[in-house]
Design an enzyme around this catalytic site. Structure first.
Site, short mmCIF file in Angstrom:
data_model
loop_
_atom_site.label_atom_id
_atom_site.label_comp_id
_atom_site.label_asym_id
_atom_site.label_seq_id
_atom_site.Cartn_x
_atom_site.Cartn_y
_atom_site.Cartn_z
N HIS A 15 0.95 -1.17 -0.03
CA HIS A 15 0.16 0.07 0.08
C HIS A 15 0.97 1.28 -0.07
CE1 HIS A 15 -2.32 3.28 1.62
NE2 HIS A 15 -3.58 2.55 1.09
N LEU A 75 -4.81 -7.79 2.52
CA LEU A 75 -5.22 -8.96 2.99
C LEU A 75 -6.50 -9.12 2.40
CD1 LEU A 75 -4.77 -8.00 6.93
CD2 LEU A 75 -3.70 -10.00 5.45
N HIS A 80 -7.92 -0.93 -4.19
CA HIS A 80 -6.49 -0.94 -4.82
C HIS A 80 -6.50 -2.21 -5.69
CE1 HIS A 80 -5.60 2.73 -2.78
NE2 HIS A 80 -5.49 2.28 -1.39
#
Ligand code: FES
Length: 402
Positions: A15, A75, A80
């Protein structure tokens, strides 16, 4: 014939964070992966905040190998993974036509991950007897997302964690965006007066969220000094081997032809309650494009999640003004204020936009939609439908920029 392994590159996608420790931990994971697979070319890119950005990292690796597997260090599957990675992959495929690109699933729901989360909580508590477990409440804490897939998967993972482990209660909660919040969940579970409350951050890497969690739990402990409340380690806080093994599993699935995205409950395909406007994915795609441009063109800069969403140009020149564009501008601004969008949608009065006789002329960017003959009476619909709902007001469309 399959591609020789030495020709395969693995690109991990993180990220990104402002927290140096978080990035160091991502690198520690990547180093552990390299150690486990010294024969593979391994790269790392980030979606935001941290260099190298995903498109550059993809470019660099694709110049060196015949096949790139893109592995999200996420996870669950949300914006995204559903938008940013496919968008970067589409560009990479155009730029490197001789290279095969494969998208790998996010970590997702798996009993081994529930087991890893359990081991991390055990690292805080030590082995618990059945009696101790029955007096312990666990608050499983996810990141929280605006995507129902991600929140739903987190709740399923929480249930897998709870199965057969004998805790008094395992309560899912979220750090942000989704409900219940950590604060709310702690208040609820405190009413049952358990002996011990264990907050288990189901987060891959450390970062600012973890600091926030520790601060909230410390505040709760001050308010309820008779309850023992603690924070367990997050997933990467310990041996990286279980995470490396899980990534290997996801990579093998992708090589065997597995589907990288969950489609059954995807908000971009299925009209879910309250999210019907997201079907088709236009809104998400535009968000990803804007997000990518913000982060690749303007570095270094403070993060811009509250950046402008749309820019509306309204012609204020003589012809359009005579047809009511000044009243239209006022009506648009009033309506935007009413719906709480005055800070994220900007209205600009312009000079002649070259459509005299067909005005008032309105153009909405970044969507590239031009409207004609827009009057004060259309302001409400234009705001509700296009500026908020991302649906065109087709009866007024003059031109769609390609
Ligand atoms: S005056 Fe408005 S388009 Fe020319």
């Amino acid at each position: 014939m399959s591609t020789p392994r030495s020709h395969r590159g693995i690109l991990f996608v993180g990220h990104g964070s402002r927290d140096a420790q978080a990035i160091a931990e991502v690198h520690r994971f990547v180093d552990a992966y390299r150690e486990a697979h010294p024969e593979r070319r391994v790269g790392l890119g980030f979606v935001e905040l941290t260099a190298p950005a995903l498109p550059e990292a993809l470019d660099a690796l694709a110049s060196e190998v015949e096949e790139v597997l893109v592995v999200p260090l996420f996870l669950f599957t949300a914006k995204h993974v559903k938008n940013d990675i496919p968008l970067a992959l589409a560009t990479a495929r155009e730029n490197h036509p001789g290279v095969r690109f494969l998208a790998v699933k996010a970590f997702g729901v798996h009993p081994d991950l529930a087991q890893l989360a359990f081991e991390r909580t055990q690292a805080r508590t030590g082995p618990l007897s059945a009696q101790d477990a029955a007096r312990t409440v666990v608050v499983m804490l996810g990141r929280g997302s605006s995507d129902p897939d991600a929140n739903g998967d987190f709740c399923k993972l929480t249930r897998l964690y709870a199965e057969g482990r004998g805790f008094a209660q395992v309560q899912p909660a979220f750090v942000g965006i989704a409900k219940p919040s950590l604060e709310e969940a702690l208040e609820w579970v405190a009413r049952a007066r358990p002996e011990r409350i264990l907050v288990a951050p189901y987060l891959l890497f450390t970062g600012v969220l973890l600091q926030k969690i520790h601060a909230q739990v410390a505040l709760f402990a001050e308010r309820y000094p008779w309850l023992r409340a603690e924070v367990a380690p997050h997933l990467a806080d310990g041996s990286m081997s279980p995470l490396v093994q899980h990534v290997d599993r996801r990579i093998e699935e992708a090589l065997a032809g597995g589907v990288p995205l969950p489609c059954d409950g995807c908000q971009y395909r299925v009209p879910l309650a309250g999210l019907q406007q997201n079907v088709g994915g236009l809104k998400a795609l535009l968000w990803s494009i804007r997000h990518r441009e913000t982060h690749t063109q303007a570095a270094p800069h403070p993060h811009a999640h509250r950046a402008m969403e749309k820019h509306v140009l309204v012609c204020g020149n003589a012809d359009c003004a005579e047809r009511g564009s000044v009243a239209l501008i006022e009506a648009l601004r009033r309506k935007l204020k009413e719906v709480g969008k005055a800070r994220t949608v900007r209205i600009t009065r312009t000079a002649c936009m070259g459509r005299c006789g067909e005005g008032p002329t309105v153009a909405v960017y970044p969507d590239g939609i031009w409207y004609r003959g827009v009057t004060e009476a259309d302001a409400r619909e234009l705001v509700d439908e296009h500026l908020v709902g991302d649906r065109l007001v087709s009866r007024l469309v003059d031109n769609i920029m390609q």
